[in-house]
Design a protein around this motif. Structure first.
Motif, PDB file in Angstrom:
ATOM      1  N   PRO A   1      -4.922   3.343   3.151  1.00  0.00           N
ATOM      2  CA  PRO A   1      -5.793   4.488   2.860  1.00  0.00           C
ATOM      3  C   PRO A   1      -4.990   5.696   2.401  1.00  0.00           C
ATOM      4  O   PRO A   1      -3.755   5.724   2.489  1.00  0.00           O
ATOM      5  CB  PRO A   1      -6.479   4.757   4.204  1.00  0.00           C
ATOM      6  CG  PRO A   1      -5.541   4.200   5.223  1.00  0.00           C
ATOM      7  CD  PRO A   1      -4.874   3.028   4.591  1.00  0.00           C
ATOM      8  N   SER A   2      -5.674   6.719   1.899  1.00  0.00           N
ATOM      9  CA  SER A   2      -5.023   7.974   1.522  1.00  0.00           C
ATOM     10  C   SER A   2      -4.266   8.526   2.717  1.00  0.00           C
ATOM     11  O   SER A   2      -4.791   8.534   3.820  1.00  0.00           O
ATOM     12  CB  SER A   2      -6.072   9.000   1.108  1.00  0.00           C
ATOM     13  OG  SER A   2      -6.332   8.916  -0.246  1.00  0.00           O
ATOM     14  N   GLY A   3      -3.028   8.988   2.460  1.00  0.00           N
ATOM     15  CA  GLY A   3      -2.225   9.547   3.542  1.00  0.00           C
ATOM     16  C   GLY A   3      -1.521   8.513   4.390  1.00  0.00           C
ATOM     17  O   GLY A   3      -0.888   8.862   5.386  1.00  0.00           O
ATOM     18  N   SER A   4      -1.573   7.244   3.987  1.00  0.00           N
ATOM     19  CA  SER A   4      -0.959   6.180   4.795  1.00  0.00           C
ATOM     20  C   SER A   4       0.546   6.098   4.603  1.00  0.00           C
ATOM     21  O   SER A   4       1.245   5.464   5.392  1.00  0.00           O
ATOM     22  CB  SER A   4      -1.583   4.830   4.453  1.00  0.00           C
ATOM     23  OG  SER A   4      -1.335   4.491   3.100  1.00  0.00           O
ATOM     24  N   GLY A   5       1.058   6.715   3.518  1.00  0.00           N
ATOM     25  CA  GLY A   5       2.494   6.676   3.253  1.00  0.00           C
ATOM     26  C   GLY A   5       2.886   5.740   2.129  1.00  0.00           C
ATOM     27  O   GLY A   5       4.062   5.649   1.781  1.00  0.00           O
ATOM     28  N   LYS A   6       1.904   5.069   1.521  1.00  0.00           N
ATOM     29  CA  LYS A   6       2.249   4.074   0.493  1.00  0.00           C
ATOM     30  C   LYS A   6       2.900   4.708  -0.735  1.00  0.00           C
ATOM     31  O   LYS A   6       3.846   4.149  -1.291  1.00  0.00           O
ATOM     32  CB  LYS A   6       1.030   3.230   0.108  1.00  0.00           C
ATOM     33  CG  LYS A   6      -0.133   3.982  -0.497  1.00  0.00           C
ATOM     34  CD  LYS A   6      -1.320   3.038  -0.729  1.00  0.00           C
ATOM     35  CE  LYS A   6      -2.455   3.740  -1.473  1.00  0.00           C
ATOM     36  NZ  LYS A   6      -3.018   4.867  -0.699  1.00  0.00           N
ATOM     37  N   SER A   7       2.416   5.875  -1.160  1.00  0.00           N
ATOM     38  CA  SER A   7       3.015   6.527  -2.321  1.00  0.00           C
ATOM     39  C   SER A   7       4.403   7.070  -2.000  1.00  0.00           C
ATOM     40  O   SER A   7       5.320   7.007  -2.836  1.00  0.00           O
ATOM     41  CB  SER A   7       2.117   7.662  -2.821  1.00  0.00           C
ATOM     42  OG  SER A   7       0.901   7.137  -3.322  1.00  0.00           O
ATOM     43  N   THR A   8       4.580   7.583  -0.795  1.00  0.00           N
ATOM     44  CA  THR A   8       5.912   8.052  -0.374  1.00  0.00           C
ATOM     45  C   THR A   8       6.884   6.884  -0.326  1.00  0.00           C
ATOM     46  O   THR A   8       8.043   7.003  -0.749  1.00  0.00           O
ATOM     47  CB  THR A   8       5.826   8.739   1.003  1.00  0.00           C
ATOM     48  OG1 THR A   8       4.887   9.804   0.940  1.00  0.00           O
ATOM     49  CG2 THR A   8       7.177   9.282   1.427  1.00  0.00           C
ATOM     50  N   ALA A   9       6.416   5.731   0.158  1.00  0.00           N
ATOM     51  CA  ALA A   9       7.263   4.539   0.192  1.00  0.00           C
ATOM     52  C   ALA A   9       7.647   4.126  -1.223  1.00  0.00           C
ATOM     53  O   ALA A   9       8.806   3.777  -1.491  1.00  0.00           O
ATOM     54  CB  ALA A   9       6.537   3.401   0.901  1.00  0.00           C
ATOM     55  N   MET A  10       6.686   4.194  -2.150  1.00  0.00           N
ATOM     56  CA  MET A  10       6.972   3.833  -3.545  1.00  0.00           C
ATOM     57  C   MET A  10       7.987   4.795  -4.160  1.00  0.00           C
ATOM     58  O   MET A  10       8.912   4.369  -4.860  1.00  0.00           O
ATOM     59  CB  MET A  10       5.681   3.839  -4.354  1.00  0.00           C
ATOM     60  CG  MET A  10       5.856   3.472  -5.803  1.00  0.00           C
ATOM     61  SD  MET A  10       6.339   1.753  -6.031  1.00  0.00           S
ATOM     62  CE  MET A  10       4.778   1.018  -6.513  1.00  0.00           C
ATOM     63  N   ASN A  11       7.848   6.075  -3.890  1.00  0.00           N
ATOM     64  CA  ASN A  11       8.806   7.057  -4.409  1.00  0.00           C
ATOM     65  C   ASN A  11      10.200   6.823  -3.845  1.00  0.00           C
ATOM     66  O   ASN A  11      11.209   7.021  -4.530  1.00  0.00           O
ATOM     67  CB  ASN A  11       8.343   8.478  -4.089  1.00  0.00           C
ATOM     68  CG  ASN A  11       7.156   8.899  -4.931  1.00  0.00           C
ATOM     69  OD1 ASN A  11       6.885   8.331  -5.982  1.00  0.00           O
ATOM     70  ND2 ASN A  11       6.427   9.903  -4.458  1.00  0.00           N
ATOM     71  N   THR A  12      10.255   6.399  -2.586  1.00  0.00           N
ATOM     72  CA  THR A  12      11.541   6.086  -1.964  1.00  0.00           C
ATOM     73  C   THR A  12      12.155   4.857  -2.611  1.00  0.00           C
ATOM     74  O   THR A  12      13.333   4.855  -2.998  1.00  0.00           O
ATOM     75  CB  THR A  12      11.364   5.860  -0.452  1.00  0.00           C
ATOM     76  OG1 THR A  12      10.825   7.037   0.148  1.00  0.00           O
ATOM     77  CG2 THR A  12      12.694   5.534   0.213  1.00  0.00           C
TER      78      THR A  12
END
Length: 243
Positions: A46-57
């Protein structure tokens, strides 16, 4: 020296905190994740789950606050900004939801851009760009601008641009988000073919279960942590078996 049996990508105890003090927000809270060469991983949540931050990492676009990120045994979090940029240029390709094509530039010129940044001579750029466009089914469309292409064709150009540098890993952030269902399936079938035939490791963020079903593995993030990690029979393979 790196372990020959180690995965292509290894995350251990990865955290990411934005802001300080009372305004601090912890987007990742101790993520452990291994990705083998040739895998096809869909990251959901879901939104805010950290998936985009993980992808950026994973894409070396951001650095973790703590933890270890190993790419072929190299400690990415210890690299300088310039070294991370070289790793991105050499090993990673990126595909975004919004295509990010230059509007007044031909498909071939859009695909050549990463090679231009590398300083490749014009003849080599032209040859490699044409080959990348052919690989995504756009031979003959080299001189069309984005306005002359459908959404699906524009995304194919974006994928060709990501492939032209021969990356080991293709990072796709909601690659079908701006497409109708038919064009979305075409893009997923293309990513599956590139994964199977060229052994390109694909890591894709998506919120669409029917698109995630094309992956070999679905990793779900919840509240900054990996909530589940499951292997599955990819949708394309399932359809072939039924046929």
């Amino acid at each position: 020296m790196s372990d020959a049996h180690a995965p292509l990508i290894r995350l251990r105890g990865i955290t990411k905190t934005y802001g300080q003090g009372q305004a601090a927000f912890q987007a990742l809270k101790g993520v452990d994740l291994d990705i083998e060469a040739g895998d096809f991983v869909a990251i959901m949540g879901p939104s805010g789950s950290g998936k985009s931050t993980a992808m950026n990492t994973l894409g070396c676009l951001d650095v973790p606050t703590s933890g270890d990120y190993l790419f072929r045994g190299i400690a990415v979090q210890k690299l300088t900004r310039d070294q991370r940029a070289r790793l991105r240029r050499k090993c990673l390709g990126f595909v975004f939801q919004g295509f990010n094509l230059l509007a007044r530039t031909s498909a071939q010129e859009n695909v050549e851009l990463p090679l231009l940044y590398r300083g490749e001579p014009a003849a080599a750029r032209h040859t490699q760009a044409r080959a990348a466009l052919a690989a995504v089914g756009l031979a003959g469309w080299e001189h069309h601008t984005p306005a002359e292409l459908s959404g699906g064709q524009q995304q194919r150009v974006a994928i060709a641009r990501a492939l032209v540098t021969n990356p080991e890993v293709l990072l796709a952030d909601e690659p079908t988000g701006n497409l109708d269902s038919q064009r979305g399936r075409e893009i997923m079938e293309l990513l599956t073919r590139l994964n199977v035939e060229q052994n390109i490791t694909v890591i894709m963020v998506t919120h669409e279960p029917d698109m995630a079903a094309y992956a070999k593995r679905i990793v779900r993030f919840v509240d900054g942590r990996v909530d589940s990690d499951q292997r599955s029979a990819p949708a394309a393979a399932t359809r072939e078996e039924v046929a």
